[in-house]
Scaffold this motif. Sequence first.
Motif, PDB file in Angstrom:
ATOM      1  N   TYR A 111       0.848  -1.189   0.000  1.00 49.30           N
ATOM      2  CA  TYR A 111       0.000   0.000   0.000  1.00 49.30           C
ATOM      3  C   TYR A 111       0.884   1.238   0.000  1.00 49.30           C
ATOM      4  CZ  TYR A 111      -3.630   3.315   1.363  1.00 49.30           C
ATOM      5  OH  TYR A 111      -4.499   4.377   1.397  1.00 49.30           O
ATOM      6  N   LYS A 112       0.798   2.032  -1.065  1.00 47.83           N
ATOM      7  CA  LYS A 112       1.579   3.279  -1.167  1.00 47.83           C
ATOM      8  C   LYS A 112       3.058   3.047  -0.861  1.00 47.83           C
ATOM      9  CE  LYS A 112      -2.243   5.719  -1.630  1.00 47.83           C
ATOM     10  NZ  LYS A 112      -2.583   6.378  -2.875  1.00 47.83           N
ATOM     11  N   ASP A 113       3.678   2.089  -1.521  1.00 45.80           N
ATOM     12  CA  ASP A 113       5.109   1.791  -1.345  1.00 45.80           C
ATOM     13  C   ASP A 113       5.468   1.230   0.035  1.00 45.80           C
ATOM     14  OD1 ASP A 113       5.671   2.652  -3.941  1.00 45.80           O
ATOM     15  OD2 ASP A 113       5.886   4.742  -3.264  1.00 45.80           O
ATOM     16  N   ASN A 114       4.466   0.842   0.803  1.00 48.76           N
ATOM     17  CA  ASN A 114       4.711   0.229   2.118  1.00 48.76           C
ATOM     18  C   ASN A 114       3.896  -1.066   2.209  1.00 48.76           C
ATOM     19  OD1 ASN A 114       6.343   2.331   3.770  1.00 48.76           O
ATOM     20  ND2 ASN A 114       4.779   3.540   2.729  1.00 48.76           N
ATOM     21  N   TYR A 115       3.971  -1.744   3.365  1.00 48.48           N
ATOM     22  CA  TYR A 115       3.210  -2.981   3.568  1.00 48.48           C
ATOM     23  C   TYR A 115       2.222  -2.744   4.688  1.00 48.48           C
ATOM     24  CZ  TYR A 115       7.081  -4.496   0.790  1.00 48.48           C
ATOM     25  OH  TYR A 115       8.013  -4.589  -0.216  1.00 48.48           O
ATOM     26  N   LEU A 116       0.968  -2.979   4.393  1.00 46.36           N
ATOM     27  CA  LEU A 116      -0.096  -2.587   5.323  1.00 46.36           C
ATOM     28  C   LEU A 116      -0.789  -3.799   5.955  1.00 46.36           C
ATOM     29  CD1 LEU A 116      -1.884  -0.282   6.502  1.00 46.36           C
ATOM     30  CD2 LEU A 116      -3.338  -0.528   4.469  1.00 46.36           C
ATOM     31  N   THR A 129     -12.553   6.232  11.955  1.00 44.89           N
ATOM     32  CA  THR A 129     -11.584   5.402  11.224  1.00 44.89           C
ATOM     33  C   THR A 129     -11.325   5.904   9.797  1.00 44.89           C
ATOM     34  OG1 THR A 129     -13.392   3.871  10.704  1.00 44.89           O
ATOM     35  CG2 THR A 129     -11.978   3.300  12.569  1.00 44.89           C
ATOM     36  N   GLY A 130     -12.341   6.501   9.159  1.00 42.99           N
ATOM     37  CA  GLY A 130     -12.150   7.035   7.808  1.00 42.99           C
ATOM     38  C   GLY A 130     -11.145   8.178   7.822  1.00 42.99           C
ATOM     39  N   LYS A 131     -11.275   9.059   8.824  1.00 42.17           N
ATOM     40  CA  LYS A 131     -10.330  10.176   8.956  1.00 42.17           C
ATOM     41  C   LYS A 131      -8.927   9.655   9.234  1.00 42.17           C
ATOM     42  CE  LYS A 131     -13.210  13.805  10.869  1.00 42.17           C
ATOM     43  NZ  LYS A 131     -13.724  14.248  12.164  1.00 42.17           N
ATOM     44  N   ALA A 132      -8.846   8.670  10.126  1.00 39.96           N
ATOM     45  CA  ALA A 132      -7.531   8.140  10.504  1.00 39.96           C
ATOM     46  C   ALA A 132      -6.860   7.472   9.315  1.00 39.96           C
ATOM     47  CB  ALA A 132      -7.667   7.158  11.665  1.00 39.96           C
ATOM     48  N   PHE A 133      -7.647   6.741   8.530  1.00 39.11           N
ATOM     49  CA  PHE A 133      -7.067   6.048   7.377  1.00 39.11           C
ATOM     50  C   PHE A 133      -6.587   7.063   6.341  1.00 39.11           C
ATOM     51  CE2 PHE A 133      -6.560   3.309   3.771  1.00 39.11           C
ATOM     52  CZ  PHE A 133      -6.257   2.072   4.309  1.00 39.11           C
ATOM     53  N   MET A 134      -7.373   8.132   6.151  1.00 40.81           N
ATOM     54  CA  MET A 134      -6.963   9.183   5.223  1.00 40.81           C
ATOM     55  C   MET A 134      -5.692   9.871   5.735  1.00 40.81           C
ATOM     56  SD  MET A 134      -9.137  12.446   3.917  1.00 40.81           S
ATOM     57  CE  MET A 134      -8.834  13.543   5.287  1.00 40.81           C
ATOM     58  N   MET A 143      -3.417   8.634   7.681  1.00 39.62           N
ATOM     59  CA  MET A 143      -2.300   7.698   7.524  1.00 39.62           C
ATOM     60  C   MET A 143      -1.795   7.719   6.085  1.00 39.62           C
ATOM     61  SD  MET A 143      -2.300   3.552   7.860  1.00 39.62           S
ATOM     62  CE  MET A 143      -3.371   3.325   6.431  1.00 39.62           C
ATOM     63  N   THR A 144      -2.720   7.680   5.136  1.00 41.60           N
ATOM     64  CA  THR A 144      -2.347   7.643   3.719  1.00 41.60           C
ATOM     65  C   THR A 144      -1.495   8.859   3.362  1.00 41.60           C
ATOM     66  OG1 THR A 144      -4.375   6.437   3.228  1.00 41.60           O
ATOM     67  CG2 THR A 144      -3.264   7.477   1.364  1.00 41.60           C
ATOM     68  N   TYR A 199       0.235  10.734   5.485  1.00 38.60           N
ATOM     69  CA  TYR A 199       1.469  10.661   6.277  1.00 38.60           C
ATOM     70  C   TYR A 199       2.509   9.778   5.581  1.00 38.60           C
ATOM     71  CZ  TYR A 199       4.153  10.578  10.701  1.00 38.60           C
ATOM     72  OH  TYR A 199       5.114  10.736  11.676  1.00 38.60           O
ATOM     73  N   LEU A 200       2.019   8.755   4.873  1.00 38.26           N
ATOM     74  CA  LEU A 200       2.926   7.792   4.241  1.00 38.26           C
ATOM     75  C   LEU A 200       3.524   8.302   2.932  1.00 38.26           C
ATOM     76  CD1 LEU A 200       1.001   4.418   4.811  1.00 38.26           C
ATOM     77  CD2 LEU A 200       3.061   5.237   5.993  1.00 38.26           C
ATOM     78  N   THR A 201       3.129   9.486   2.495  1.00 36.70           N
ATOM     79  CA  THR A 201       3.559   9.992   1.188  1.00 36.70           C
ATOM     80  C   THR A 201       5.061   9.867   0.964  1.00 36.70           C
ATOM     81  OG1 THR A 201       1.716  11.528   1.187  1.00 36.70           O
ATOM     82  CG2 THR A 201       3.491  11.976  -0.381  1.00 36.70           C
ATOM     83  N   ASP A 202       5.863  10.243   1.965  1.00 34.76           N
ATOM     84  CA  ASP A 202       7.315  10.207   1.773  1.00 34.76           C
ATOM     85  C   ASP A 202       7.981   9.032   2.482  1.00 34.76           C
ATOM     86  OD1 ASP A 202       7.236  12.605   0.291  1.00 34.76           O
ATOM     87  OD2 ASP A 202       7.030  13.727   2.168  1.00 34.76           O
ATOM     88  N   ILE A 203       7.199   8.021   2.811  1.00 37.05           N
ATOM     89  CA  ILE A 203       7.750   6.878   3.544  1.00 37.05           C
ATOM     90  C   ILE A 203       7.661   5.646   2.644  1.00 37.05           C
ATOM     91  CG2 ILE A 203       7.337   5.361   5.538  1.00 37.05           C
ATOM     92  CD1 ILE A 203       6.306   7.908   7.007  1.00 37.05           C
ATOM     93  N   ILE A 204       8.750   4.874   2.599  1.00 41.61           N
ATOM     94  CA  ILE A 204       8.728   3.671   1.754  1.00 41.61           C
ATOM     95  C   ILE A 204       9.226   2.439   2.516  1.00 41.61           C
ATOM     96  CG2 ILE A 204       8.966   4.847  -0.488  1.00 41.61           C
ATOM     97  CD1 ILE A 204      12.001   4.009  -0.326  1.00 41.61           C
ATOM     98  N   GLU A 205       8.747   1.272   2.049  1.00 41.58           N
ATOM     99  CA  GLU A 205       9.275  -0.016   2.501  1.00 41.58           C
ATOM    100  C   GLU A 205       9.138  -0.272   3.998  1.00 41.58           C
ATOM    101  OE1 GLU A 205      11.360  -2.305   0.274  1.00 41.58           O
ATOM    102  OE2 GLU A 205      10.126  -1.200  -1.154  1.00 41.58           O
TER     103      GLU A 205
END
Length: 308
Positions: free
Chosen positions: A17-22, A270-275, A277-278, A280-286
């Motif tokens: 998910y977005k270059d990471n593992y969810l 949970t919808g807000k939190a998931f959004m 998180m998504t 926040y992960l923009t510049d995070i990989i792997e």
Amino acid sequence: MSIESAQPTIIVDLGKYKDNYLWMKREDLIPFSFGGNKARKAQLFFKEIDKSNYDCVVTYGSGSSNHCRVVANECSRRGMECYIISPQEASEQTFNSQMMELFGAEITTVPVSEVHDTIERKLAALRADGKKPYFIEGGGHGNIGTEAYVQCYREIQEQEKELGVHFDYLFFASGTGTTHAGLVCGQILAGDERKIVGISIARKNPRGRDVVLDSIRSYLGDRAVETEIQAKTIFIDDYTSGYGKQDYRVQETIDAVLKRNGIPLDATYTGKAFMGMTEYLTDIIEKNILFIHTGGTPLFFDTLRGRR
Ligand SMILES: *Cc1c(COP(=O)(O)O)cnc(C)c1O
């Protein structure tokens, strides 16, 4: 099925998910009254009730409160009286409020400024009647609620061993801050490393984060090291469009997760939190990411119906 019989909640692998593992920890699947973090907290409150033979419960929350629904349901299961004080300003009918009525809770609706005094009067009146009421803070706030998420943190550590994975990040919706505080305390007591990121659903910084810090200090007591608790408490307030308000990006997130994963999220938590998180992960990989699904399934249906 009762509230005491809950087992560890499953962690499901949602893949890349977005270059990471969810992964997602399904607290929403705690097998009592639609589960959620309020069900995990309520398990411990009802242990206290059993220990000291309380015979009725007083608590407070809005008409959409997951906490009040779970507590009212457990009271109905036990045939115990449940008194809910509810602020007029947030008393619209929802699936949760309908269930509270179904469970036979006595709901007293007053202006938010009168909630505190109304609770005191209710407790005094019940005691004068020879009853032994147990009071639970709104949202299951307090050290007992925090303890529930210290236990959840340990559960996550056990599951990491079984799954052979280490989660680099935990994400979840932060409201009263008890869930957040419990996870941070769990980490501090375990002495391990990862980032614990609470996505605020209502409160802004600095107050929102201060409330979490206060809960952590209250729970840890002498064990609290100020520099450590400051460093470990990450509270993101960029997605607080207003409690329960519609935001089209939240709605898109909810639709996407339901279509892709078959998992319901809601517009308040949970919808807000998931959004959050998504983004926040923009510049995070792997990295290995664990999203904690804190429940609120009845709110998913309110959202679906377009009420919230
Ligand atoms: C109450 C609630 C939260 C927030 O939990 P706190 O411990 O109050 O921060 C998050 N998600 C859902 C679904 C909730 O009902």
